[in-house]
Design a protein around this motif. Sequence first.
Motif, PDB file in Angstrom:
ATOM      1  N   UNK A 191     -58.321   6.614   6.137  1.00 40.56           N
ATOM      2  CA  UNK A 191     -58.103   6.857   7.482  1.00 40.56           C
ATOM      3  C   UNK A 191     -59.215   7.358   8.286  1.00 40.56           C
ATOM      4  N   UNK A 192     -60.151   8.294   7.436  1.00 43.11           N
ATOM      5  CA  UNK A 192     -61.247   9.147   8.049  1.00 43.11           C
ATOM      6  C   UNK A 192     -62.607   8.168   8.032  1.00 43.11           C
ATOM      7  N   UNK A 193     -63.363   9.369   7.698  1.00 45.57           N
ATOM      8  CA  UNK A 193     -64.895   9.053   7.678  1.00 45.57           C
ATOM      9  C   UNK A 193     -65.208   8.010   6.687  1.00 45.57           C
ATOM     10  N   UNK A 194     -66.318   7.275   6.343  1.00 47.25           N
ATOM     11  CA  UNK A 194     -66.776   6.663   5.408  1.00 47.25           C
ATOM     12  C   UNK A 194     -67.255   7.494   4.270  1.00 47.25           C
ATOM     13  N   UNK A 195     -67.803   8.658   4.483  1.00 47.96           N
ATOM     14  CA  UNK A 195     -68.098   9.866   3.910  1.00 47.96           C
ATOM     15  C   UNK A 195     -66.873  10.477   3.013  1.00 47.96           C
ATOM     16  N   UNK A 196     -65.654  10.568   3.803  1.00 44.42           N
ATOM     17  CA  UNK A 196     -64.719  11.200   2.961  1.00 44.42           C
ATOM     18  C   UNK A 196     -64.000  10.146   2.098  1.00 44.42           C
ATOM     19  N   UNK A 197     -64.181   8.800   2.526  1.00 45.51           N
ATOM     20  CA  UNK A 197     -63.792   8.049   1.486  1.00 45.51           C
ATOM     21  C   UNK A 197     -64.500   7.982   0.243  1.00 45.51           C
ATOM     22  N   UNK A 221     -53.003  -5.018   4.370  1.00 43.37           N
ATOM     23  CA  UNK A 221     -54.087  -5.468   5.250  1.00 43.37           C
ATOM     24  C   UNK A 221     -54.576  -4.487   6.105  1.00 43.37           C
ATOM     25  N   UNK A 222     -56.018  -4.431   6.173  1.00 44.53           N
ATOM     26  CA  UNK A 222     -56.714  -3.690   7.114  1.00 44.53           C
ATOM     27  C   UNK A 222     -56.858  -2.368   6.618  1.00 44.53           C
ATOM     28  N   UNK A 223     -56.437  -1.997   5.363  1.00 42.20           N
ATOM     29  CA  UNK A 223     -56.650  -0.438   5.006  1.00 42.20           C
ATOM     30  C   UNK A 223     -57.993  -0.084   4.245  1.00 42.20           C
ATOM     31  N   UNK A 224     -58.913  -1.000   3.865  1.00 43.82           N
ATOM     32  CA  UNK A 224     -59.994  -0.857   3.505  1.00 43.82           C
ATOM     33  C   UNK A 224     -60.415  -1.049   2.203  1.00 43.82           C
ATOM     34  N   UNK A 225     -59.414  -1.971   1.319  1.00 45.07           N
ATOM     35  CA  UNK A 225     -59.426  -1.945   0.027  1.00 45.07           C
ATOM     36  C   UNK A 225     -60.867  -2.476  -0.554  1.00 45.07           C
ATOM     37  N   UNK A 276     -54.193   3.482   5.026  1.00 50.23           N
ATOM     38  CA  UNK A 276     -54.592   3.713   6.166  1.00 50.23           C
ATOM     39  C   UNK A 276     -53.332   3.737   7.074  1.00 50.23           C
ATOM     40  N   UNK A 277     -53.409   4.418   8.210  1.00 48.51           N
ATOM     41  CA  UNK A 277     -51.855   4.336   8.830  1.00 48.51           C
ATOM     42  C   UNK A 277     -51.844   2.962   9.432  1.00 48.51           C
ATOM     43  N   UNK A 278     -50.675   2.543   9.879  1.00 50.42           N
ATOM     44  CA  UNK A 278     -50.138   1.426  10.190  1.00 50.42           C
ATOM     45  C   UNK A 278     -51.043   0.719  11.457  1.00 50.42           C
ATOM     46  N   UNK A 279     -50.952   1.895  12.260  1.00 52.32           N
ATOM     47  CA  UNK A 279     -51.807   1.394  13.570  1.00 52.32           C
ATOM     48  C   UNK A 279     -53.254   0.978  13.345  1.00 52.32           C
ATOM     49  N   UNK A 280     -53.824   1.664  12.550  1.00 55.08           N
ATOM     50  CA  UNK A 280     -55.332   1.439  12.144  1.00 55.08           C
ATOM     51  C   UNK A 280     -55.167   0.107  11.490  1.00 55.08           C
ATOM     52  N   UNK A 281     -54.423  -0.287  10.607  1.00 52.59           N
ATOM     53  CA  UNK A 281     -54.213  -1.514  10.045  1.00 52.59           C
ATOM     54  C   UNK A 281     -54.395  -2.612  11.172  1.00 52.59           C
ATOM     55  N   UNK A 282     -53.337  -2.372  12.120  1.00 49.93           N
ATOM     56  CA  UNK A 282     -53.267  -3.540  13.008  1.00 49.93           C
ATOM     57  C   UNK A 282     -54.652  -3.694  13.891  1.00 49.93           C
ATOM     58  N   UNK A 283     -55.225  -2.491  14.249  1.00 49.13           N
ATOM     59  CA  UNK A 283     -56.307  -2.346  15.206  1.00 49.13           C
ATOM     60  C   UNK A 283     -57.545  -2.917  14.302  1.00 49.13           C
ATOM     61  N   UNK A 284     -57.730  -2.326  13.146  1.00 54.28           N
ATOM     62  CA  UNK A 284     -58.889  -3.182  12.454  1.00 54.28           C
ATOM     63  C   UNK A 284     -58.776  -4.732  12.222  1.00 54.28           C
TER      64      UNK A 284
END
Length: 216
Positions: A190-196, A15-19, A146-154
């Motif tokens: 976990x980085x920029x859209x361009x990196x993804x 959840x929140x990783x950007x799948x 994405x890191x767990x903290x990013x999952x929560x924040x997103x």
Amino acid sequence: MLRRVTRVIGLTGGIGTGKSTVARLLLGLGATLIDADAIVHELQAPGSPLLREIAAAFGAEVLRPDGSLDREALGARVFRDPAERARLNALVHPRVGVEMMRRLAAARAAGVPLAVLDVPLLLEGRRAGSGSAAQLPYELVVLVYAREEQQIERQVRRDGCTREEAERRVRAQLPIEEKRAMADVVIDNSGSPEETERQVRALWERLVGAAEGARA
């Protein structure tokens, strides 16, 4: 004329990783997306046999006044109770697996270059050896990370939920670091859209570009 072989991957994340972002990028490159969540929504349409079974199992309080599924009410129950979650999965997963296989067969018949089986709980299902994910014929597991903290924040930003609820949802799944160790390919979101996007294009080239070059 050589017949194009459809490559098949299992796409998952947390959840929140950007799948969904990665799925859209692959779709834009020419993949066919077979989305387990979208199929679940279709199968749970008002008046459907599955929705009637869910209401019988969990009570009329999981239905809205118009007869549609109250996903928030059902989600609040199953995210808090593993036994309730397992009961729901036992109703939903077999039907989803059958429909995903039907759509995959159609994609192969059409000769699409890449079929993406988008399954949020793919690794949980594989570990358990049960559910629709355990039977799907993917070649590689691709994890969006994405890191767990990013999952929560997103989740807090996207859904407007409390941090406590976001943490509960994340921890109802396998830890993202554990999933990372189980995956064949990791797309680090976990980085920029361009990196993804760069990582997604590299995956496409690995799976489809090499095969197209061999056919040529």
